[in-house]
Design a protein around this motif. Structure first.
Motif, PDB file in Angstrom:
ATOM      1  N   TYR A  92      -6.249   5.007  11.009  1.00  0.00           N
ATOM      2  CA  TYR A  92      -4.877   5.517  10.891  1.00  0.00           C
ATOM      3  C   TYR A  92      -4.139   4.873   9.730  1.00  0.00           C
ATOM      4  O   TYR A  92      -2.917   4.856   9.696  1.00  0.00           O
ATOM      5  CB  TYR A  92      -4.122   5.287  12.197  1.00  0.00           C
ATOM      6  CG  TYR A  92      -4.430   6.333  13.237  1.00  0.00           C
ATOM      7  CD1 TYR A  92      -4.040   7.647  13.054  1.00  0.00           C
ATOM      8  CD2 TYR A  92      -5.124   6.001  14.399  1.00  0.00           C
ATOM      9  CE1 TYR A  92      -4.323   8.624  14.005  1.00  0.00           C
ATOM     10  CE2 TYR A  92      -5.409   6.966  15.356  1.00  0.00           C
ATOM     11  CZ  TYR A  92      -5.009   8.276  15.150  1.00  0.00           C
ATOM     12  OH  TYR A  92      -5.296   9.241  16.084  1.00  0.00           O
ATOM     13  N   THR A 133      -4.318  -1.672   6.791  1.00  0.00           N
ATOM     14  CA  THR A 133      -3.353  -2.761   6.930  1.00  0.00           C
ATOM     15  C   THR A 133      -3.426  -3.629   5.673  1.00  0.00           C
ATOM     16  O   THR A 133      -4.407  -3.550   4.920  1.00  0.00           O
ATOM     17  CB  THR A 133      -3.664  -3.601   8.179  1.00  0.00           C
ATOM     18  OG1 THR A 133      -5.013  -4.077   8.075  1.00  0.00           O
ATOM     19  CG2 THR A 133      -3.514  -2.779   9.446  1.00  0.00           C
ATOM     20  N   ILE A 149       0.398   5.252  21.288  1.00  0.00           N
ATOM     21  CA  ILE A 149       0.919   4.731  20.018  1.00  0.00           C
ATOM     22  C   ILE A 149       0.379   3.332  19.747  1.00  0.00           C
ATOM     23  O   ILE A 149      -0.037   3.007  18.630  1.00  0.00           O
ATOM     24  CB  ILE A 149       2.460   4.748  20.041  1.00  0.00           C
ATOM     25  CG1 ILE A 149       2.960   6.192  20.068  1.00  0.00           C
ATOM     26  CG2 ILE A 149       3.032   3.989  18.839  1.00  0.00           C
ATOM     27  CD1 ILE A 149       4.443   6.340  20.299  1.00  0.00           C
ATOM     28  N   ALA A 203      -2.067   2.071  16.622  1.00  0.00           N
ATOM     29  CA  ALA A 203      -1.532   1.096  15.661  1.00  0.00           C
ATOM     30  C   ALA A 203      -2.350  -0.182  15.596  1.00  0.00           C
ATOM     31  O   ALA A 203      -2.497  -0.778  14.525  1.00  0.00           O
ATOM     32  CB  ALA A 203      -0.084   0.772  16.013  1.00  0.00           C
ATOM     33  N   TYR A 204      -2.923  -0.606  16.730  1.00  0.00           N
ATOM     34  CA  TYR A 204      -3.468  -1.967  16.776  1.00  0.00           C
ATOM     35  C   TYR A 204      -4.960  -2.094  17.097  1.00  0.00           C
ATOM     36  O   TYR A 204      -5.509  -3.185  16.946  1.00  0.00           O
ATOM     37  CB  TYR A 204      -2.679  -2.792  17.796  1.00  0.00           C
ATOM     38  CG  TYR A 204      -1.227  -2.990  17.409  1.00  0.00           C
ATOM     39  CD1 TYR A 204      -0.889  -3.634  16.222  1.00  0.00           C
ATOM     40  CD2 TYR A 204      -0.198  -2.515  18.207  1.00  0.00           C
ATOM     41  CE1 TYR A 204       0.435  -3.819  15.847  1.00  0.00           C
ATOM     42  CE2 TYR A 204       1.136  -2.691  17.853  1.00  0.00           C
ATOM     43  CZ  TYR A 204       1.443  -3.337  16.677  1.00  0.00           C
ATOM     44  OH  TYR A 204       2.752  -3.510  16.308  1.00  0.00           O
ATOM     45  N   GLN A 258     -10.855   1.687  15.151  1.00  0.00           N
ATOM     46  CA  GLN A 258     -10.001   2.765  14.680  1.00  0.00           C
ATOM     47  C   GLN A 258     -10.671   4.134  14.752  1.00  0.00           C
ATOM     48  O   GLN A 258     -10.049   5.124  15.118  1.00  0.00           O
ATOM     49  CB  GLN A 258      -9.557   2.477  13.249  1.00  0.00           C
ATOM     50  CG  GLN A 258      -8.431   1.463  13.149  1.00  0.00           C
ATOM     51  CD  GLN A 258      -7.086   2.102  13.482  1.00  0.00           C
ATOM     52  OE1 GLN A 258      -6.634   3.032  12.828  1.00  0.00           O
ATOM     53  NE2 GLN A 258      -6.429   1.578  14.521  1.00  0.00           N
ATOM     54  N   THR A 281       3.449   8.195  10.922  1.00  0.00           N
ATOM     55  CA  THR A 281       4.138   7.120  11.638  1.00  0.00           C
ATOM     56  C   THR A 281       3.236   5.906  11.809  1.00  0.00           C
ATOM     57  O   THR A 281       3.628   4.775  11.504  1.00  0.00           O
ATOM     58  CB  THR A 281       4.619   7.626  13.009  1.00  0.00           C
ATOM     59  OG1 THR A 281       5.478   8.751  12.815  1.00  0.00           O
ATOM     60  CG2 THR A 281       5.372   6.537  13.755  1.00  0.00           C
ATOM     61  N   ILE A 282       2.026   6.140  12.295  1.00  0.00           N
ATOM     62  CA  ILE A 282       1.116   5.019  12.562  1.00  0.00           C
ATOM     63  C   ILE A 282       0.658   4.364  11.259  1.00  0.00           C
ATOM     64  O   ILE A 282       0.565   3.134  11.165  1.00  0.00           O
ATOM     65  CB  ILE A 282      -0.091   5.483  13.390  1.00  0.00           C
ATOM     66  CG1 ILE A 282       0.362   6.104  14.723  1.00  0.00           C
ATOM     67  CG2 ILE A 282      -1.030   4.307  13.654  1.00  0.00           C
ATOM     68  CD1 ILE A 282       1.185   5.178  15.584  1.00  0.00           C
ATOM     69  N   SER A 283       0.399   5.158  10.238  1.00  0.00           N
ATOM     70  CA  SER A 283      -0.049   4.567   8.968  1.00  0.00           C
ATOM     71  C   SER A 283       1.057   3.718   8.353  1.00  0.00           C
ATOM     72  O   SER A 283       0.781   2.667   7.755  1.00  0.00           O
ATOM     73  CB  SER A 283      -0.489   5.661   7.993  1.00  0.00           C
ATOM     74  OG  SER A 283       0.588   6.512   7.642  1.00  0.00           O
ATOM     75  N   VAL A 316       3.451   2.119  10.049  1.00  0.00           N
ATOM     76  CA  VAL A 316       3.537   0.919  10.882  1.00  0.00           C
ATOM     77  C   VAL A 316       2.432  -0.064  10.520  1.00  0.00           C
ATOM     78  O   VAL A 316       2.657  -1.274  10.399  1.00  0.00           O
ATOM     79  CB  VAL A 316       3.463   1.313  12.372  1.00  0.00           C
ATOM     80  CG1 VAL A 316       3.184   0.093  13.243  1.00  0.00           C
ATOM     81  CG2 VAL A 316       4.760   1.992  12.811  1.00  0.00           C
ATOM     82  N   ARG A 317       1.228   0.455  10.320  1.00  0.00           N
ATOM     83  CA  ARG A 317       0.094  -0.408   9.976  1.00  0.00           C
ATOM     84  C   ARG A 317       0.251  -0.992   8.573  1.00  0.00           C
ATOM     85  O   ARG A 317      -0.048  -2.165   8.346  1.00  0.00           O
ATOM     86  CB  ARG A 317      -1.217   0.387  10.078  1.00  0.00           C
ATOM     87  CG  ARG A 317      -1.645   0.650  11.514  1.00  0.00           C
ATOM     88  CD  ARG A 317      -2.872   1.566  11.588  1.00  0.00           C
ATOM     89  NE  ARG A 317      -4.028   1.050  10.899  1.00  0.00           N
ATOM     90  CZ  ARG A 317      -4.863   0.126  11.382  1.00  0.00           C
ATOM     91  NH1 ARG A 317      -4.638  -0.395  12.583  1.00  0.00           N
ATOM     92  NH2 ARG A 317      -5.912  -0.273  10.679  1.00  0.00           N
ATOM     93  N   PRO A 339       7.343   1.357  21.923  1.00  0.00           N
ATOM     94  CA  PRO A 339       6.790   2.461  21.132  1.00  0.00           C
ATOM     95  C   PRO A 339       7.575   3.769  21.232  1.00  0.00           C
ATOM     96  O   PRO A 339       7.460   4.618  20.347  1.00  0.00           O
ATOM     97  CB  PRO A 339       5.383   2.655  21.727  1.00  0.00           C
ATOM     98  CG  PRO A 339       5.100   1.408  22.510  1.00  0.00           C
ATOM     99  CD  PRO A 339       6.429   0.933  23.005  1.00  0.00           C
TER     100      PRO A 339
END
Length: 704
Positions: free
Chosen positions: A57, A60, A168, A172-173, A177, A508-510, A512-513, A522
């Protein structure tokens, strides 16, 4: 010299043993492979970034270097194995006590609203006349809430919120992946929706037990698991699909049959004694949502061949609350799950497949909520006697032979013989799904969908052909199909780089990462995704969200994406902590230096000089500056929009799942604002937040 032959044998045996042990101790590889990125003119660093773009996603900070240190092929192998430790993620998920509940426990703790009302009436906690007619809605809601507290019930919306939150957090974490990306892909492929109340409660277990464990496995196993899931059985109505009654037998022969099937009514349908009128059920089952019409959709009974059979009316007719053949699942399993719309099947095949799958229903999961329909039947036959009488009980799935069409069926030229043997009925369903899973059209259809997801909206036919061959040669093994794709030159073609548009969830997730954001809550992110056009788990159609850029991009969505980007980087999204100082301990006041810094961070392989030229003029845009300074804080203080409630029953039957009656005459009190991580976290440097936000909102970051 006499001992030489013996010594040679010992050496040979040792070598053979060592060779054998090398296979037993290596968990992964199938075969060694190398990525042909150099043939496309890519550097190793560009190749690492491309892998991260497509199979995660989003990268990082510093992850490109990590992939290079591990080795591209080894990193991909780790992702295929999906066995990396996720201790930090699991710690975050430990706060969510509902996401691992069984379907039975979900029904006990989070009963849908209409069930709560029904039970409250039964226990005299409320008056039946007060439902939807209460003059004092506030007092009525208080009665319902008191009853729920007494019984230990919780609002079903809490369950859905926990499930969305964990979705979510995982994206994200998780270190695994690829598994999470594919979980999202396959959920979308085998889509079910919170909008349909009958299946809503079962969606958490559906993703947890059906989709995620099979995301990198054999396709036929995932297809079969989805077909047996209560979520799918309810979503596409196969749980109510029954065949016609068996032909009338001579009196002497009929008595034993009746003794073996005491519950046969309307083609073997059973009325559960525990079912209440409030459940809008006939025989414990929801009325089907797509009545069968037209000559092609009529059941062919038990005739020897479909062509020679006289059409008879299906038991389910438009506007009548009776059970009969339901073709919803049979149609979608061919069109959307396996063969594809151009897969070579006909309407006749759909009808015949629906007949094969009659009797596939849900075991009585709960006495009160959905899944209670078969309770009376199971009680009368006895749990211990089910297998002996041809019933198949696996988890929450139940095959009921007295609801199965015993006549001959022909699907795609394959004949399923007429049989009164209960065991044959269930096996026919298994054989049908296996046949569909291994069909050449399925290999092409699934390969194309994977190529669209991971390569481009219009992938080369040459690549699809390679993947389809791999699908067939390796028995639908998704890992092998992905290896074929990623080792092909088409995957690494420069034309395939940064051509896929991120969906709102992916954006959104990309983001956040990329910013190493700390998600405390979330759900505000979910609200932003919804605003940008993707309300996860709520897509109503069985097609799932379209996977093409034109669906996601329009003027309104672009504005929403920019609003989100600026709100995120300036720390103005409630429950999400972003600290830009992590990347810049000594913030530069020079805009060009700041743009280059965040370009390297957020767009690792994009020319920073070109980005600088494009972004510099925007730093003086009053509208963007105003958004960074105030718009995000203003939005964060607004109460979150209420989650839409799933509906039960057929279209037009909009009975809400909530037990609480909405009081439209009163305005609900404003929701207290959640913590907002504002510009103080970034040492008041609005320029840096503006630059990072513009980059995330730029076309370059929106593509993968």
């Amino acid at each position: 010299m006499k001992n030489a032959p013996k010594f040679g044998c010992v050496v040979l045996m040792a070598c053979c043993l060592f060779f054998l042990m090398s296979f037993l101790t290596r968990p992964v590889p199938v075969k060694m492979y190398k990525f042909p990125y150099k043939h496309a003119g890519l550097t190793e660093r560009q190749a690492a970034e491309h892998l991260l773009d497509r199979f995660t996603y989003g990268s990082t900070p510093g992850q490109v270097d990590s992939v290079l240190a591990i080795g591209l092929e080894k990193w991909f192998d780790q992702q295929l194995s999906a066995s990396l430790p996720d201790d930090s993620l699991n710690k975050r998920l430990s706060a969510y006590d509902a996401i691992n509940l069984s379907n039975t426990d979900v029904c006990k703790i989070y009963p849908p609203g209409f069930v709560v009302r029904t039970l409250a009436i039964k226990d005299s906690a409320i008056s039946k006349d007060s439902v939807d007619k209460a003059v004092d809605k506030k007092a009525f809601n208080a009665q319902i809430q008191a009853y729920m507290n007494k019984k230990g019930f919780k609002p079903d919306q809490e369950l859905y919120k926990q499930f969305i939150d964990q979705h979510i957090l995982r994206a994200a974490y998780t270190h695994n992946q690829l598994q999470e990306v594919l979980t999202n892909f396959w959920f979308n492929h085998f889509n079910v929706s919170f909008y349909k109340g009958e299946c809503a409660q079962f969606i958490p277990a559906y993703e947890r037990e059906v989709i995620r464990p099979n995301a990198l496995g054999k396709f036929d196993q995932m297809l079969l698991a989805s077909a047996k899931s209560p979520a799918m059985l309810y979503y596409l109505d196969n749980f109510i699909s029954v065949g016609p009654p068996p032909p009338t037998l001579p009196k002497a022969a009929h008595k034993p049959a009746a003794a073996n099937n005491p519950d046969m009514m309307m083609g073997g349908n059973t009325v559960a004694k525990t079912t209440t009128p409030d459940m809008m059920m006939n025989g414990g089952n929801i009325q089907q949502t797509k009545p069968n019409t037209g000559g092609d959709m009529m059941m062919m009974g038990g005739s020897p061949t479909p062509s020679a059979a006289k059409p008879v009316k299906t038991l389910t007719q438009p506007g009548k609350n009776v059970n009969g053949l339901n073709e919803n699942y049979a149609r979608e399993v061919m069109e959307l799950h396996t063969l594809g719309v151009d897969g070579g099947y006909t309407q006749q095949d759909v009808t015949q497949a629906a007949r094969v799958l009659t009797g596939w229903t849900v075991y009585p999961i709960s006495e009160n909520a959905y899944g209670a329909a078969m309770k009376g039947l199971v009680a009368r036959i006895g749990e211990k006697n089910l297998a002996a009488k041809g019933y198949v009980h696996e988890g929450d799935f139940l095959f009921t032979p007295n609801r199965h069409d015993q006549g001959e069926k022909v699907v795609l030229g394959h004949t399923f013989a007429a049989s009164t043997n209960p065991a044959d009925g269930y096996q026919q369903g298994i054989d049908l799904l296996e046949m569909l899973a291994h069909h050449p059209s399925t290999a092409k259809f699934i390969s194309r969908k994977l190529a669209v997801r991971f390569v481009s909206d219009n992938p080369p036919q040459s690549l699809i052909n390679k993947m389809a061959k791999s699908f067939t040669d390796h028995d639908g093994d998704i890992r092998q199909v992905l290896i074929t794709m990623v080792t092909s030159r088409e995957f690494w073609d420069k034309k395939a780089l940064l051509v896929k548009t991120k969906s709102p969830f992916e954006l959104t997730i990309s983001a956040v990462r990329a910013l190493n954001a700390d998600i405390k809550d979330p759900y505000p992110l979910f609200n932003w995704m919804t605003k940008m056009g993707e309300k996860a788990y709520y897509y109503q159609a069985p097609t799932g969200f379209p996977d093409r850029g034109t669906y996601w991009i329009n003027t309104g969505s672009l504005l929403s994406r920019m609003d989100f980007s600026l709100a995120l980087t300036s720390g103005q999204i409630a429950g999400v902590k972003v600290n830009l100082n992590t990347f810049n301990n000594q913030p530069s006041e020079n805009p060009q230096d700041a743009i280059k810094l965040y370009s390297r961070l957020l767009l690792p392989e994009v020319n920073a000089d070109a980005t600088t030229t494009q972004l510099l003029p925007l730093l003086n845009n009053p509208a963007l500056i105003a958004k960074v300074n105030s718009a995000g804080n203003q939005a964060a203080r607004q109460p979150a929009p209420p989650a839409e409630k799933p509906t039960a029953g057929a279209p037009g039957d909009m009975a809400l799942m909530s037990a609480i009656v909405e009081n439209k005459a009163q305005t609900p009190p404003p929701t207290p604002p959640k913590p907002v991580y504002a510009m103080a976290n970034n040492k008041g440097n609005n320029m840096h937040a503006l630059i990072a936000g513009i980059i995330i909102g730029s076309p370059e970051f929106q593509r993968r």
